[in-house]
Design a protein around this motif. Structure first.
Motif: not given
Length: 685
Positions: A59-68, A142-153
């Motif tokens: 799962x990829x998030x368009x704008x991860x900055x919106x995630x608190x 640049x991200x890496x998958x964790x719990x099947x979600x893309x998080x910043x590396x």
């Protein structure tokens, strides 16, 4: 005998049938894929077979900055478009830069397009409209998958937080931002990823050392069996070996801690404190500190002093308890099958846990997809309202709130079933506790019946039934299911209240005032004490049920008053016996643990070549120690039940009989010499 507590038995059977029905309904409505697979903004599973997302597992998030926070990302939903992708971005890029160069750098456009909405391929569309409609993300990092979600590396370089060795990035909206701006959105991700790395290493250690772990547990089982067999002949000597063995093991631990503490003297960095180095995922770092070994040594010294003082003041009581243990060892010697009954209890509890866990997962995933309006404008009055994705484009919402979308939010529903899912989860937990306590009660009553048949046999072992354990199990099931269910029900209610109090304490931790904290603490303490008291009463009530076959309330009353009339003997014998058995468990676990420590640290030359290469040698070591303790606990729990049953039988024997020919004692001569006062009349051959 006759059936006891029939009404509770009927209720118990009805509840079990209802529990099965609840599981069936949950299995029909639930979908575990909602737990296994992440869900995109369209309610589709990522990585599900035979779908368009079969090869898109992340799962990829368009704008991860919106995630608190990561909690929002993992458990709830982040207020930004989410898409299923085959891999996470591996570079910095913005839509503005890619669109400006798509004619002469088509590779960049093709790479960026895989993170846009499916089917979008219109680089001529204005940037403002693309970002408004969220056709593509404004940026990728640049991200890496964790719990099947893309998080910043994330990584740390010279104490500075970076992403792909960069400290700044373009946000795609004309601003250059610092990597630390991502910290709030990905707060705690570094620690979680480090924990994941540790988890992978631990899994690897288990994968290459499981064979030796099983050998260690087998040794613990054989030691436990050997000790129980030897108790029949050398209970006194063996338990003094237990006691001095524990003292010796702790003494060796004190010496080893001092040796390590002295050995690290003068080594650079060894004088640092735990506070100085902070939390480290590599626990070997702490073993390089003198403070760590000093703390271990102080703790072990305190334990050693406490044990020695207890032995000094309780030495006479220990002699009395050893004599009772000898009688228990004789009973187990005649009914050896009781040693393996804990396996039956373990299997019953394992079935209960498995059924509860599966039902809980299906209940948690029973909802239907719920879609809500996601708007970029904070003043949009339709934001967070439910919507229908099929008819959303025909409404006025998109006109009043430009850029608003109808996206998947969570799983729920408005039906009667979905409204009461929380109640069903509580019912699932309550019946689970009831069944687990019933399985434990059945084991206690079965063992008590078997050992009571030994005690009340006038000529031992001639008058002992042929199959005492199986006969006792049959009586418990046939006549006393209602009584066992009644006792288990009372205990389950108290345990459920404790679970609810813990839940409320966790939920109100950030908002509660001092009075609320005090009230919750008092309630938790009171119900903890009540649970311990009920377990003690239930255990002795089951013994009386096994002896006389009366209902639960009568048996509990008789057991309580019988114990109160012999309260001194209860304190002297029962608790000292528990203490000695606990020392036995510690000796088994400690002995196997020391052996495992020398083995996994390659200090046994004969097996040095056989030791697997481990990331953390403490992983199999702790597993062997904890597992050995549990194995010993299983065998010694039978012994404890035997001693408790014989003690109650002895007290009842003293009150019912007087040693005369008409009313002879059923106890053995040695037991009467230790605890009784009257002279035994000779038994008839």
């Amino acid at each position: 005998r006759r059936c006891t507590d029939v009404i509770c038995c009927v209720i118990f059977i009805v509840v079990i049938l209802g529990y099965i029905a609840l599981g069936v309904v949950a299995w029909v409505h639930g979908d575990p894929r909602k737990v296994v697979y992440p869900t995109d903004s369209y309610g589709q599973f990522c990585g599900q077979r035979d779908t368009l997302n079969e090869n898109k597992t992340i799962l990829f998030y368009f704008n991860i900055l919106k995630c608190a926070s990561p909690v929002v990302l993992i458990n709830l939903q982040c207020p930004t478009t989410q898409l299923c992708v085959s891999k996470c971005p591996d570079r910095f890029a913005t839509y503005i830069d890619v669109q400006a160069s798509y004619r002469y750098k088509p590779d960049q456009w093709n790479y960026f397009r895989q993170f846009c909405k499916p089917g979008f391929n219109n680089p001529r569309k204005s940037v403002a409209q693309v970002l408004r409609d969220e056709d593509c993300p404004s940026m990728i990092i640049p991200s890496r998958p964790f719990l099947k979600r893309c998080f910043p590396d994330f990584s740390t370089k010279n104490g500075v937080l970076t992403v792909a060795n960069q400290t700044t990035f373009k946000d795609g909206r004309g601003k250059t931002r610092n990597v630390t701006d991502l910290r709030e959105a990905a707060n705690g991700i570094n620690n979680v990823l480090d924990a994941r790395s540790v988890g992978v290493k631990i899994f690897e250690d288990y994968a290459i050392s499981w064979y030796w772990i099983l050998i260690g547990l087998f040794i613990a089982m054989m030691l436990s069996l050997l000790f129980l067999v030897l108790l029949r002949f050398t209970a006194g000597v063996l338990f003094w070996i237990f006691i001095f063995g524990v003292i010796g093991i702790i003494g060796y631990g004190i010496w080893h801690c001092y040796w390590e503490y002295d050995h690290l003297k003068g080594i650079p960095g060894s004088d640092l404190t735990v506070y100085d180095i902070g939390f480290q995922t590599d626990f070997k770092v702490y073993l390089q500190l003198r403070q760590t070994w000093l703390a271990f040594m102080i703790i072990l010294c305190g334990v050693e002093v406490i044990i020695i003082l207890m032995l000094i003041f309780l030495r006479n009581r220990i002699r009395i308890a050893i004599a009772l243990l000898k009688e228990g060892s004789r009973a187990i010697g005649y009914i050896m099958s009781t040693l393996f009954y804990p396996i039956v209890t373990f299997l019953l509890i394992a079935v209960c846990i498995s059924y509860w866990a599966v039902t809980a997962v299906f209940l948690a995933t029973s909802g239907e997809p719920v879609y809500k309006v996601m708007a970029n404008q904070t003043l949009c009055k339709y934001a967070n309202l439910t919507c229908d994705p099929e008819t959303f484009n025909t409404t006025n919402v998109t006109k009043l709130c430009p850029g608003a979308q109808c996206t998947f939010a969570f799983y729920g529903g408005e039906s009667l079933y979905h409204k009461y899912i929380f109640i069903f989860q509580l019912a699932n937990a309550f019946v689970f506790l009831w069944l687990v306590n019933f399985a434990i009660a059945l084991g206690q009553c079965t063992l008590a019946g078997a050992f009571a048949s030994y005690y009340w046999a006038y000529r031992k072992p001639a008058d002992i039934p042929l199959w005492p354990l199986f006969s006792s199990f049959g009586r418990a099931i046939r006549y006393h299911t209602g009584s066992l269910a009644f006792g288990a029900l009372i205990l389950a209610i108290v345990q459920l209240i404790r679970v609810i109090l813990e839940y409320l304490d966790h939920k109100l931790k950030g908002t509660q005032n001092s009075f609320t904290r005090f009230l919750l603490c008092c309630l938790k303490c009171c119900f903890w004490c009540l649970e311990k008291f009920l377990k003690f009463i239930n255990r002795n009530a089951y013994i009386m049920i096994a002896i006389y076959g009366k209902n639960f309330c009568t048996s509990a009353k008789d057991a309580f008053f019988l114990l109160m009339r012999n309260v001194v003997r209860v304190a002297v014998l029962d608790k000292v016996t528990d203490f000695l058995l606990f020392l036995g468990k510690i000796l088994v676990a400690g002995g196997v643990g020391v052996l495992a420590f020398f083995f996994f640290t390659q200090r046994i030359p004969v097996f040095a070549q056989e030791v697997p290469m481990l990331n953390y040698y403490w992983v199999p070591l702790l597993t062997v120690i904890v597992g050995s303790y549990l194995v010993a606990h299983g065998f010694f729990s039978v012994y404890a039940m035997c001693v408790d049953t014989l003690f109650l039988c002895f007290c009842e024997d003293l009150e019912r009989n007087d040693g005369s020919t008409a009313k002879p004692y059923f106890m053995s001569a040695s037991l009467h010499r230790i605890l009784g006062k009257k002279k035994l009349s000779p038994k008839k051959a």
